[in-house]
Design a protein around this motif. Structure first.
Motif, PDB file in Angstrom:
ATOM      1  N   SER A  34       0.770  -0.919  -0.183  1.00 58.24           N
ATOM      2  CA  SER A  34      -0.266  -0.108   0.327  1.00 58.24           C
ATOM      3  C   SER A  34       1.169   1.360   0.194  1.00 58.24           C
ATOM      4  O   SER A  34       1.665   1.394   1.148  1.00 58.24           O
ATOM      5  N   PHE A  35       0.510   2.426  -0.900  1.00 57.39           N
ATOM      6  CA  PHE A  35       0.904   4.012  -0.653  1.00 57.39           C
ATOM      7  C   PHE A  35      -0.321   4.687  -1.151  1.00 57.39           C
ATOM      8  O   PHE A  35      -1.824   4.519  -1.339  1.00 57.39           O
ATOM      9  N   ILE A  36      -0.160   5.773  -0.313  1.00 61.82           N
ATOM     10  CA  ILE A  36      -0.664   7.018  -0.312  1.00 61.82           C
ATOM     11  C   ILE A  36      -0.527   8.059  -1.508  1.00 61.82           C
ATOM     12  O   ILE A  36       0.491   8.477  -1.931  1.00 61.82           O
ATOM     13  N   ASP A  37      -1.785   8.311  -1.741  1.00 58.46           N
ATOM     14  CA  ASP A  37      -1.279   9.409  -3.233  1.00 58.46           C
ATOM     15  C   ASP A  37      -1.735  10.177  -3.173  1.00 58.46           C
ATOM     16  O   ASP A  37      -2.094  10.798  -1.826  1.00 58.46           O
ATOM     17  N   ASN A  38      -1.594  11.785  -3.210  1.00 60.42           N
ATOM     18  CA  ASN A  38      -1.427  13.399  -3.985  1.00 60.42           C
ATOM     19  C   ASN A  38      -2.912  13.285  -3.466  1.00 60.42           C
ATOM     20  O   ASN A  38      -3.578  14.199  -2.693  1.00 60.42           O
ATOM     21  N   SER A  39      -4.061  12.654  -3.338  1.00 64.23           N
ATOM     22  CA  SER A  39      -5.452  12.570  -2.985  1.00 64.23           C
ATOM     23  C   SER A  39      -5.678  12.520  -2.082  1.00 64.23           C
ATOM     24  O   SER A  39      -6.696  12.423  -1.748  1.00 64.23           O
ATOM     25  N   GLY A  40      -5.313  12.079  -0.833  1.00 62.87           N
ATOM     26  CA  GLY A  40      -4.700  11.435   0.055  1.00 62.87           C
ATOM     27  C   GLY A  40      -5.745   9.866   0.624  1.00 62.87           C
ATOM     28  O   GLY A  40      -6.221   8.921   1.682  1.00 62.87           O
ATOM     29  N   ASP A  67      -1.030   9.902  -9.040  1.00 61.78           N
ATOM     30  CA  ASP A  67      -0.917  11.044  -8.232  1.00 61.78           C
ATOM     31  C   ASP A  67      -1.712  12.039  -8.896  1.00 61.78           C
ATOM     32  O   ASP A  67      -1.552  12.759  -8.049  1.00 61.78           O
ATOM     33  N   THR A  68      -1.583  11.789  -9.893  1.00 61.72           N
ATOM     34  CA  THR A  68      -2.704  13.029 -10.614  1.00 61.72           C
ATOM     35  C   THR A  68      -4.416  13.215 -10.829  1.00 61.72           C
ATOM     36  O   THR A  68      -4.958  14.077 -10.967  1.00 61.72           O
ATOM     37  N   HIS A  69      -4.474  12.098 -10.393  1.00 59.95           N
ATOM     38  CA  HIS A  69      -6.191  11.716  -9.883  1.00 59.95           C
ATOM     39  C   HIS A  69      -6.866  12.302  -8.826  1.00 59.95           C
ATOM     40  O   HIS A  69      -6.322  12.803  -7.611  1.00 59.95           O
ATOM     41  N   MET A  70      -7.699  12.909  -8.637  1.00 56.81           N
ATOM     42  CA  MET A  70      -8.323  13.797  -7.865  1.00 56.81           C
ATOM     43  C   MET A  70      -9.012  12.313  -7.215  1.00 56.81           C
ATOM     44  O   MET A  70      -9.435  10.927  -7.126  1.00 56.81           O
ATOM     45  N   VAL A  71     -10.136  12.512  -5.886  1.00 55.14           N
ATOM     46  CA  VAL A  71     -10.589  11.895  -5.070  1.00 55.14           C
ATOM     47  C   VAL A  71     -11.705  11.037  -5.561  1.00 55.14           C
ATOM     48  O   VAL A  71     -12.147   9.875  -5.459  1.00 55.14           O
ATOM     49  N   ASN A  72     -12.076  11.247  -6.801  1.00 61.64           N
ATOM     50  CA  ASN A  72     -13.150  10.640  -7.850  1.00 61.64           C
ATOM     51  C   ASN A  72     -12.487   9.786  -8.250  1.00 61.64           C
ATOM     52  O   ASN A  72     -13.401   9.940 -10.212  1.00 61.64           O
ATOM     53  N   ASP A  73     -11.631   9.615  -8.638  1.00 63.30           N
ATOM     54  CA  ASP A  73     -10.555   9.072  -9.701  1.00 63.30           C
ATOM     55  C   ASP A  73     -10.759  10.174 -11.498  1.00 63.30           C
ATOM     56  O   ASP A  73     -10.241   9.182 -12.133  1.00 63.30           O
ATOM     57  N   VAL A  74     -11.063  10.931 -11.994  1.00 60.95           N
ATOM     58  CA  VAL A  74     -11.074  11.548 -12.264  1.00 60.95           C
ATOM     59  C   VAL A  74      -9.633  12.205 -12.301  1.00 60.95           C
ATOM     60  O   VAL A  74      -9.943  13.536 -11.182  1.00 60.95           O
TER      61      VAL A  74
END
Length: 461
Positions: A34-40, A67-74
């Motif tokens: 597991s890792f955490i991306d820029n949207s948390g 890392d460019t995906h918003m929290v809604n995966d867009v």
């Protein structure tokens, strides 16, 4: 290959035989990395146990587009991304068995470019690098996150199986009756965390209906990030066992509950607590006072890291925190940042700082990394120009240079982009990528309305 990846592979090689024995003994058949991306969001890839040695040697391919995906995966518009896939390597020192999920183990992962060089957007590696910078000036950081979550019954499952779901949505704040209703649930969480090697200090019902909190031991900033991620994983699994679904979102619904992610922190030098072993205000050492001053000065920029989502500011508005000019306090849990000083009972080891405005839409690795960067800058400034005697912390509750608090993601991001300390620590590529994503995400959620926005992210973090 850079030193960071070389050291990780060497460490994994020295530990792998013991890990193999433990996994075989526990009949582990799959491992989640597991890792955490820029949207948390905690992202993961899973591997069969038999592939562990190969993955430790070669890593796993994974897309940097996450890392460019918003929290809604867009994907966020115009966000920076690598053209090629990157590599995900597990750090098996962090590997933990999850008692509530038989056959599975969990491990934290770090990401690298395909040539083995450092990947600019890997939060865990950023935290490790800035932890190293802190160590170079003789300091150690110890932090812990209070994980707060809210649950609701999975009524369809409970009804289908003819079970009575605990009435966790009623009762008083911190109520013993609520704890009785979910005693088995909380006990499972405690036992599973203990089995995973996490030291638990407290677990208790929160202020809002269906809300709970757990606090853990303090760790270095990389391990603290691992633990924060693991704790949420364990809570999700235990919740499912009790026909509950857990939300870590800062704003679960527009009328609450509201979940925080309070961080407690101590900085030490030669074993001495810089917040409790001094003769300055409230037991601060000169170094401790310098760090506290710098944290207050950089608070708005830190909020962009620690409370980075649209839901963070819905929570602030409901709590009216943004209207308060008082951002610092002494033993004041409602303050944005506060100091709990040493006393006759606990001695100097009991002193710690606390930031109460952060939440779990943040990456815990970035929170720890940003605090380490600010502390490093504070000590370097102190050693170069000496102590500033013009503004002694006579009363943290009336700190004269307290900045006005951000009321939106945009305001916090502007503070982040204007922070030379954090720009130097994280680098321009990271700051610009992170900032553009968080602003785009906030604009999107604001555009669909608060009701839909809270529903869209309720179970994402």
């Amino acid at each position: 290959m850079n030193d960071l990846l070389h050291d990780l592979r060497q460490k994994n090689s020295s530990l792998v035989n013991g890990v193999h024995r433990n996994l075989e003994k526990s009949d582990v058949r799959a491992i989640a990395i597991s890792f955490i991306d820029n949207s948390g969001i905690a992202r993961a890839k899973a591997i069969p146990f038999q592939r562990l040695d190969t993955v430790l040697s070669k890593g796993l391919l994974i897309s940097p587009v996450l890392d460019t995906h918003m929290v809604n995966d867009v994907p966020a518009p115009n966000a920076y991304s690598k053209e090629h896939e990157i590599l995900l390597f597990p750090d098996i020192e962090s590997l933990s068995l999850v008692e509530g999920d038989p056959g599975w183990a969990w491990v934290a992962g770090s990401r690298f470019n395909f040539d083995g060089s450092a990947y600019e957007l890997c939060h865990r590696n950023i935290a490790g690098r800035l932890q190293g910078e802190l160590s170079k000036i003789g300091l150690v950081a110890r932090i812990s996150f209070e994980v707060e979550w809210s649950v609701e019954p999975i009524t369809s499952k409970a009804s289908k199986e003819g079970k009575d779901t605990p009435n966790v949505l009623e009762g008083s704040s911190f109520g013993l009756a609520r704890l009785v209703d979910v005693g088995a649930y909380c006990l499972e969480i405690l036992e599973d965390l203990e089995a995973a090697g996490v030291g638990v200090n407290e677990i208790f019902p929160g202020f809002d209906s269906g809300q709970f909190k757990v606090s853990t031991d303090s760790y270095d900033i990389v391990r603290a990030g691992d633990v924060a991620s693991l704790v949420r994983h364990v809570i999700r699994i235990a919740s499912r066992h009790h026909d509950l679904r857990a939300s870590f979102s800062p704003t679960v619904s527009i009328d609450g509950p509201y979940n925080c992610g309070q961080v407690r922190f101590v900085f030490q030098s030669s074993g001495k607590n810089l917040f409790g072993a001094g003769s300055e205000f409230a037991g601060l050492t000169p170094e401790g006072e310098a760090i506290f001053r710098e944290l207050i000065s950089e608070l708005n920029a830190l909020v962009a890291i620690g409370a980075p989502s649209y839901g963070s500011y819905l929570r602030f508005a409901k709590e009216q925190r943004s209207k308060s000019k008082r951002v610092a306090g002494l033993i004041n849990p409602s303050s944005s940042i506060s100091l709990v000083p040493a006393n006759e009972i606990s001695g100097e080891v009991g002193a710690f700082g606390r930031i109460g405005v952060f939440d779990q839409s943040a990456s815990p690795y970035l929170v720890g990394a940003s605090m380490a960067a600010v502390a490093t800058a504070a000590i370097e400034k102190l050693r170069s120009i000496g102590s500033d005697t013009s503004g002694t912390l006579v009363d943290l509750g009336e700190f004269e240079d307290s900045p006005s608090f951000p009321t939106s993601v945009d305001q916090a991001v502007e503070a982040l982009k204007g922070s030379q300390v954090l720009m130097d620590a994280f680098g321009q590529v990271f700051i610009e990528t992170f900032a553009s994503l968080r602003v785009a995400e906030s604009n999107y959620l604001q555009g669909i309305g608060d009701l839909d926005a809270t529903a869209a992210v309720r179970y994402r973090y």
